[in-house]
Design a protein around this motif. Structure first.
Motif, PDB file in Angstrom:
ATOM      1  N   GLY A  32       0.950  -0.936   0.231  1.00 25.56           N
ATOM      2  CA  GLY A  32       0.191   0.196   0.386  1.00 25.56           C
ATOM      3  C   GLY A  32       0.365   0.835  -0.160  1.00 25.56           C
ATOM      4  O   GLY A  32       0.148   2.295  -0.214  1.00 25.56           O
ATOM      5  N   GLU A  33       2.035   1.242  -0.374  1.00 25.75           N
ATOM      6  CA  GLU A  33       3.022   2.226   0.042  1.00 25.75           C
ATOM      7  C   GLU A  33       3.717   2.137  -1.506  1.00 25.75           C
ATOM      8  O   GLU A  33       4.717   3.289  -1.233  1.00 25.75           O
ATOM      9  N   PHE A  34       3.551   1.442  -1.816  1.00 24.59           N
ATOM     10  CA  PHE A  34       5.019   1.327  -3.456  1.00 24.59           C
ATOM     11  C   PHE A  34       4.566   3.176  -3.848  1.00 24.59           C
ATOM     12  O   PHE A  34       5.214   3.251  -4.760  1.00 24.59           O
ATOM     13  N   HIS A  35       3.541   3.918  -4.482  1.00 26.92           N
ATOM     14  CA  HIS A  35       2.571   4.445  -5.009  1.00 26.92           C
ATOM     15  C   HIS A  35       3.710   6.151  -3.930  1.00 26.92           C
ATOM     16  O   HIS A  35       4.002   6.983  -4.912  1.00 26.92           O
ATOM     17  N   ILE A  41       3.479   4.451 -10.069  1.00 25.10           N
ATOM     18  CA  ILE A  41       2.070   3.905  -9.507  1.00 25.10           C
ATOM     19  C   ILE A  41       1.531   5.358  -8.537  1.00 25.10           C
ATOM     20  O   ILE A  41       2.417   6.800  -8.318  1.00 25.10           O
ATOM     21  N   GLU A  42       0.194   5.612  -9.719  1.00 25.00           N
ATOM     22  CA  GLU A  42      -0.643   6.974  -9.136  1.00 25.00           C
ATOM     23  C   GLU A  42      -1.364   7.009  -8.011  1.00 25.00           C
ATOM     24  O   GLU A  42      -1.204   7.519  -7.013  1.00 25.00           O
ATOM     25  N   LYS A  43      -1.090   5.808  -7.648  1.00 27.75           N
ATOM     26  CA  LYS A  43      -1.782   4.761  -5.829  1.00 27.75           C
ATOM     27  C   LYS A  43      -1.964   3.632  -5.788  1.00 27.75           C
ATOM     28  O   LYS A  43      -2.445   2.780  -6.759  1.00 27.75           O
ATOM     29  N   ALA A  44      -2.404   3.097  -4.952  1.00 23.05           N
ATOM     30  CA  ALA A  44      -2.458   2.389  -4.252  1.00 23.05           C
ATOM     31  C   ALA A  44      -3.177   1.936  -3.131  1.00 23.05           C
ATOM     32  O   ALA A  44      -3.512   2.649  -2.150  1.00 23.05           O
ATOM     33  N   GLU A  45      -4.433   1.155  -3.435  1.00 20.19           N
ATOM     34  CA  GLU A  45      -5.603   0.877  -2.232  1.00 20.19           C
ATOM     35  C   GLU A  45      -5.885  -0.966  -1.837  1.00 20.19           C
ATOM     36  O   GLU A  45      -6.152  -1.533  -3.321  1.00 20.19           O
ATOM     37  N   ARG A  46      -6.616  -0.646  -1.048  1.00 24.68           N
ATOM     38  CA  ARG A  46      -6.665  -1.805  -0.859  1.00 24.68           C
ATOM     39  C   ARG A  46      -7.440  -2.298  -1.189  1.00 24.68           C
ATOM     40  O   ARG A  46      -7.995  -1.244  -1.343  1.00 24.68           O
ATOM     41  N   PHE A  61      -1.561   2.464 -12.271  1.00 24.22           N
ATOM     42  CA  PHE A  61       0.003   3.246 -13.239  1.00 24.22           C
ATOM     43  C   PHE A  61      -0.844   4.522 -13.500  1.00 24.22           C
ATOM     44  O   PHE A  61      -2.105   4.620 -14.261  1.00 24.22           O
ATOM     45  N   LYS A  62       0.122   5.377 -13.299  1.00 25.87           N
ATOM     46  CA  LYS A  62      -0.041   6.539 -14.592  1.00 25.87           C
ATOM     47  C   LYS A  62      -0.638   6.746 -15.540  1.00 25.87           C
ATOM     48  O   LYS A  62      -1.301   7.550 -16.102  1.00 25.87           O
ATOM     49  N   ASP A  63      -0.263   5.418 -16.268  1.00 26.95           N
ATOM     50  CA  ASP A  63      -0.657   4.969 -17.348  1.00 26.95           C
ATOM     51  C   ASP A  63      -2.291   4.631 -18.382  1.00 26.95           C
ATOM     52  O   ASP A  63      -2.565   4.537 -19.793  1.00 26.95           O
ATOM     53  N   GLN A 140      14.468  -0.938 -11.938  1.00 28.23           N
ATOM     54  CA  GLN A 140      15.233   0.418 -11.907  1.00 28.23           C
ATOM     55  C   GLN A 140      14.988   1.399 -11.346  1.00 28.23           C
ATOM     56  O   GLN A 140      15.587   2.223 -10.922  1.00 28.23           O
ATOM     57  N   ASP A 141      13.896   2.119 -12.629  1.00 28.30           N
ATOM     58  CA  ASP A 141      13.134   2.857 -12.480  1.00 28.30           C
ATOM     59  C   ASP A 141      12.654   3.814 -10.710  1.00 28.30           C
ATOM     60  O   ASP A 141      12.769   4.228 -10.268  1.00 28.30           O
ATOM     61  N   ALA A 142      11.722   2.483 -10.196  1.00 21.79           N
ATOM     62  CA  ALA A 142      11.568   1.739  -8.866  1.00 21.79           C
ATOM     63  C   ALA A 142      12.535   2.208  -7.656  1.00 21.79           C
ATOM     64  O   ALA A 142      11.928   2.810  -7.017  1.00 21.79           O
ATOM     65  N   LEU A 143      13.630   2.144  -8.048  1.00 15.27           N
ATOM     66  CA  LEU A 143      14.752   1.872  -7.216  1.00 15.27           C
ATOM     67  C   LEU A 143      15.715   2.999  -7.193  1.00 15.27           C
ATOM     68  O   LEU A 143      15.449   3.447  -5.743  1.00 15.27           O
ATOM     69  N   LYS A 144      15.416   3.758  -7.977  1.00 12.82           N
ATOM     70  CA  LYS A 144      15.764   5.413  -8.169  1.00 12.82           C
ATOM     71  C   LYS A 144      14.778   6.375  -7.368  1.00 12.82           C
ATOM     72  O   LYS A 144      14.737   6.854  -5.963  1.00 12.82           O
ATOM     73  N   GLY A 145      13.253   5.845  -7.682  1.00 16.79           N
ATOM     74  CA  GLY A 145      12.526   6.295  -6.307  1.00 16.79           C
ATOM     75  C   GLY A 145      12.348   5.735  -5.216  1.00 16.79           C
ATOM     76  O   GLY A 145      12.174   6.993  -4.001  1.00 16.79           O
ATOM     77  N   LEU A 146      13.108   4.862  -4.810  1.00 15.06           N
ATOM     78  CA  LEU A 146      12.746   4.622  -3.688  1.00 15.06           C
ATOM     79  C   LEU A 146      14.333   5.135  -2.853  1.00 15.06           C
ATOM     80  O   LEU A 146      14.560   5.089  -1.754  1.00 15.06           O
ATOM     81  N   GLU A 147      15.195   5.413  -3.629  1.00 16.12           N
ATOM     82  CA  GLU A 147      16.326   5.975  -2.822  1.00 16.12           C
ATOM     83  C   GLU A 147      16.233   7.752  -2.830  1.00 16.12           C
ATOM     84  O   GLU A 147      16.080   7.821  -1.847  1.00 16.12           O
TER      85      GLU A 147
END
Length: 156
Positions: A32-35, A41-46, A61-63, A140-147
């Motif tokens: 629930g926190e990946f966004h 990702i635009e939003k994450a919801e249960r 996702f934004k697309d 790879q893009d997500a890991l950049k965002g996580l950093e």
């Protein structure tokens, strides 16, 4: 390259050393926190109607595509999460995917107090080379965002 090219492997494995403490990185590793860190990702919801013992989230996702993912394992002690794709709009071009994120503290050296993150995924045999390459670049893009997200916590 044609999108129906045969994949030589149906696994993706990407990693990064994130210059932030494990606690700051691990804070984001919940479905629930990946966004909050994955730029795509635009939003994450249960997902409504799921029980508390079956964690299912819908990532939009934004697309405009969406993916429902089910948490298969989560360990706050060993710092890993495993999840699987269970539904998508539009439909996925493969039958299944299981993904794991593992976090380890870097305890010595120049990058001491950083976090090593490894994100792997296993796809069903019907996933073609385009799916595998796309998954690699997205992670790879997500890991950049996580950093970026974890580093901003460190500076706060």
């Amino acid at each position: 390259m044609a999108s129906n090219a045969i994949a030589t492997t149906n696994e993706v494995d990407v990693s990064a050393v994130i210059e932030a403490p494990l606690a700051h990185v691990w804070h984001f590793i919940k479905l629930g926190e990946f966004h909050k860190f994955w730029p795509a990702i635009e939003k994450a919801e249960r997902v409504k109607g799921t029980t508390s013992d079956s964690d299912v989230y819908k990532w939009t996702f934004k697309d405009g595509t969406s993916l429902e993912v089910k948490q298969d394992e989560h360990s706050n002690i060993n710092h890993f999460i495993t999840y699987s794709a269970i539904n998508a709009e539009p439909e996925l071009p493969y039958s299944s995917m299981v993904s794991t994120i593992r976090c380890e503290p870097v305890t010595s050296g120049k990058l001491e107090n950083s976090t090593f993150v490894r994100w792997s995924a296993r796809f069903s045999s019907d996933a073609d080379l385009g799916v595998i390459e796309d998954a690699k670049y997205k992670r790879q893009d997500a890991l950049k965002g996580l950093e970026a997200a974890a580093s901003s916590m460190s500076k706060a």
